[in-house]
Design a protein around this motif. Structure first.
Motif, short mmCIF file in Angstrom:
data_model
loop_
_atom_site.label_atom_id
_atom_site.label_comp_id
_atom_site.label_asym_id
_atom_site.label_seq_id
_atom_site.Cartn_x
_atom_site.Cartn_y
_atom_site.Cartn_z
N ALA A 218 -29.87 -49.97 75.61
CA ALA A 218 -30.66 -49.35 74.37
C ALA A 218 -31.99 -48.89 74.97
O ALA A 218 -32.61 -47.95 74.48
N ILE A 219 -32.78 -49.73 75.61
CA ILE A 219 -33.96 -49.19 76.30
C ILE A 219 -33.80 -47.74 77.12
O ILE A 219 -34.63 -46.71 76.99
N GLU A 220 -32.61 -47.73 77.66
CA GLU A 220 -32.44 -46.38 78.45
C GLU A 220 -32.33 -45.23 77.39
O GLU A 220 -32.95 -44.29 77.65
N ILE A 221 -31.79 -45.62 76.27
CA ILE A 221 -31.67 -44.53 75.33
C ILE A 221 -32.89 -44.16 74.78
O ILE A 221 -33.13 -42.95 74.51
N VAL A 222 -33.64 -44.94 74.51
CA VAL A 222 -35.23 -44.89 74.06
C VAL A 222 -35.87 -44.00 75.12
O VAL A 222 -36.80 -43.15 74.73
N ASP A 223 -35.75 -44.44 76.21
CA ASP A 223 -36.64 -43.43 77.36
C ASP A 223 -36.11 -42.38 77.40
O ASP A 223 -36.91 -41.31 77.54
N GLU A 224 -34.67 -41.96 77.30
CA GLU A 224 -34.43 -40.65 77.16
C GLU A 224 -34.60 -39.92 75.86
O GLU A 224 -35.12 -38.81 75.94
N LEU A 225 -34.83 -40.55 74.82
CA LEU A 225 -35.46 -39.86 73.62
C LEU A 225 -36.93 -39.54 73.79
O LEU A 225 -37.18 -38.28 73.27
N ILE A 226 -37.75 -40.21 74.67
CA ILE A 226 -39.09 -40.03 74.96
C ILE A 226 -39.04 -38.75 75.71
O ILE A 226 -39.98 -37.89 75.49
N LYS A 227 -38.29 -38.69 76.77
CA LYS A 227 -38.20 -37.44 77.56
C LYS A 227 -37.69 -36.23 76.69
O LYS A 227 -38.63 -35.15 76.93
N LEU A 228 -36.86 -36.35 75.88
CA LEU A 228 -36.46 -35.29 75.19
C LEU A 228 -37.59 -34.61 74.26
O LEU A 228 -37.78 -33.51 74.21
N LYS A 229 -38.17 -35.66 73.56
CA LYS A 229 -39.36 -35.40 72.91
C LYS A 229 -40.40 -34.60 73.64
O LYS A 229 -40.90 -33.70 73.14
N GLN A 230 -40.62 -34.99 74.69
CA GLN A 230 -41.68 -34.41 75.73
C GLN A 230 -41.35 -33.00 76.18
O GLN A 230 -42.26 -32.14 76.47
N SER A 231 -39.89 -32.74 76.04
CA SER A 231 -39.35 -31.55 76.54
C SER A 231 -39.28 -30.48 75.28
O SER A 231 -38.90 -29.35 75.43
N GLY A 232 -39.86 -30.91 74.04
CA GLY A 232 -39.70 -29.95 72.80
C GLY A 232 -38.55 -30.40 71.84
O GLY A 232 -38.45 -29.63 70.94
N TYR A 233 -37.78 -31.28 72.19
CA TYR A 233 -36.54 -31.71 71.24
C TYR A 233 -37.21 -32.11 69.90
O TYR A 233 -38.36 -32.57 69.72
N ARG A 234 -36.59 -31.72 68.71
CA ARG A 234 -37.16 -32.09 67.44
C ARG A 234 -37.11 -33.44 66.95
O ARG A 234 -36.33 -33.82 66.09
N ILE A 235 -37.72 -34.32 67.63
CA ILE A 235 -37.70 -35.85 67.38
C ILE A 235 -39.12 -36.12 66.63
O ILE A 235 -40.13 -35.75 67.26
N LEU A 236 -39.06 -36.79 65.34
CA LEU A 236 -40.05 -36.43 64.47
C LEU A 236 -40.99 -37.70 64.71
O LEU A 236 -42.39 -37.91 64.57
N ASN A 237 -40.63 -38.96 65.44
CA ASN A 237 -41.22 -39.91 65.56
C ASN A 237 -42.49 -39.56 66.78
O ASN A 237 -42.33 -38.97 67.68
N PRO A 238 -43.70 -40.34 66.49
CA PRO A 238 -44.86 -40.19 67.45
C PRO A 238 -44.33 -41.10 68.76
O PRO A 238 -43.43 -41.88 68.73
N LEU A 239 -44.62 -40.62 69.91
CA LEU A 239 -44.33 -41.01 71.15
C LEU A 239 -44.63 -42.82 71.27
O LEU A 239 -43.90 -43.61 71.53
N GLY A 240 -45.92 -43.05 70.61
CA GLY A 240 -46.29 -44.54 70.41
C GLY A 240 -45.10 -45.38 69.66
O GLY A 240 -44.95 -46.37 70.27
N GLN A 241 -44.47 -44.73 69.05
CA GLN A 241 -43.54 -45.56 68.02
C GLN A 241 -42.17 -45.67 68.96
O GLN A 241 -41.71 -46.87 68.57
N LEU A 242 -41.91 -44.67 69.65
CA LEU A 242 -40.81 -44.78 70.62
C LEU A 242 -41.01 -45.87 71.46
O LEU A 242 -40.11 -46.59 71.71
N LYS A 243 -42.23 -45.90 71.97
CA LYS A 243 -42.44 -46.85 73.12
C LYS A 243 -42.43 -48.24 72.36
O LYS A 243 -42.04 -49.25 73.19
N ILE A 244 -42.80 -48.52 71.32
CA ILE A 244 -42.72 -49.92 70.45
C ILE A 244 -41.11 -50.29 70.31
O ILE A 244 -40.90 -51.36 70.23
N PHE A 245 -40.29 -49.23 70.09
CA PHE A 245 -38.90 -49.59 70.06
C PHE A 245 -38.49 -50.39 71.09
O PHE A 245 -37.72 -51.31 71.18
#
Length: 325
Positions: A218-245
């Motif tokens: 689960a943590i690996e998936i969230v880490d990948e979401l963070i990378k995708l967001k930083q790469s411009g993918y349309r993830i609406l959560n702020p980075l801080g929230q994903l890290k809290i997950f």
């Protein structure tokens, strides 16, 4: 027009109105469909009067989100409330499972000038989504709804819950939604709503289809979401929230945030019966059938409850998922 004589240090940034407390879906993460006592609460006319009264304290353009522990579009008259919100200068938004959005409903939403809508989509795998939502054919209805919303030029995004059952589907959903030009907002699975469970529910084998069984995965998936967001993918959560997950999945009993909770400063949350309570865990501020919303929001009681909220150290799932900012 807002009253210039009031102290607007705590003017709400958003108003959430719950218009239903039951649902026809049978979602694995919510059991409002099992509720025996179903109430309509305030009438549509009473809600319309309330929306008009909001002009005394809310600036034009404030979002009003129609929601509930169930499907808002199942409440007769909700389209009239959307229209009333827009007529009085607010931005009307809606959270929905998408099942009731056919061609006619999409047109009616557009006619009511709905600004934006959040549609639940937990997986691009039809069987997985239908399993989690408890009704066969739900995925197909959501896919149809996408076309109808686009046809009527209604802005929308997806809301996706990160769970054991859809863990392998999360990244594919993000890539597809970005390709389609649709944003996704993620939530972490929390204790199922309207179910009498203790805080250690996630350790029970009964809920193994919801709570991630491999936390590292689960943590690996969230880490990948963070990378995708930083790469411009349309993830609406702020980075801080994903890290809290990540912290939450590691220890769900730990407070979700270290900062002071300010939900009492900016969220006007209205339940089905007109009770005002930004935080349901720390008391009701008042009821709009008994007092004007201005007198409730700026009352001494409200200020006292705000102070209690700021001191709260509970692992709050509302801040984890819905009101992080």
């Amino acid at each position: 027009m807002m009253n210039p004589s009031l102290d607007y240090n705590f003017v709400p940034k958003v108003c959430a109105i719950q218009v239903v407390n039951t649902c026809f879906m049978k979602c694995k993460m919510c059991y409002s469909w099992q509720r025996k006592e179903v109430s309509r609460g305030l009438s549509i006319e009473e809600w319309e009067v309330f929306i008009i009264s909001l002009k005394e304290i809310l600036p034009s353009g404030t979002p009003i989100c129609f929601t509930g522990s169930g499907e808002p579009l199942g409440r007769e008259g909700v389209l009239e409330l959307i229209a009333a919100a827009n007529k009085n200068g607010f931005i009307a938004q809606l959270a929905t499972n998408g099942y009731l959005i056919d061609e006619n409903m999409a047109k009616r939403l557009a006619d009511a000038a709905l600004y934006g809508i959040s549609v639940s989509l937990d997986s691009l795998n039809e069987q997985t989504h239908d399993f989690l939502r408890g009704i066969q054919g739900t995925f197909a209805r959501v896919m149809q709804a996408i076309g109808y919303l686009r046809k009527n030029k209604i802005g929308f995004s997806f809301n996706t819950i990160i769970m054991e059952k859809n863990l392998n589907d999360i990244l594919d959903l993000v890539r597809w939604s970005t390709q389609e030009g649709i944003g996704v907002r993620f939530q972490a699975i929390v204790k199922p709503f309207d179910k009498d469970l203790d805080d250690y529910w996630y350790k029970n084998v009964e809920w193994k289809s919801l709570w991630p069984q491999d936390i590292n995965k689960a943590i690996e998936i969230v880490d990948e979401l963070i990378k995708l967001k930083q790469s411009g993918y349309r993830i609406l959560n702020p980075l801080g929230q994903l890290k809290i997950f990540k912290d939450y999945f590691t220890d769900p009993e730990k407070p979700c945030r270290s900062r002071i909770c300010n939900i009492g400063d900016y969220l006007m949350n209205m339940d089905l019966f007109g009770n005002v309570h930004p935080c349901s865990a720390i008391g009701i501020w008042g009821n709009i059938k008994e007092q004007h919303i201005r007198d409730i929001w700026f009352s001494k009681k409200a200020q006292e409850i705000r102070e209690k909220i700021r001191c709260c150290q509970k692992p709050c799932h509302h801040l984890l998922n819905c009101f992080f900012e």
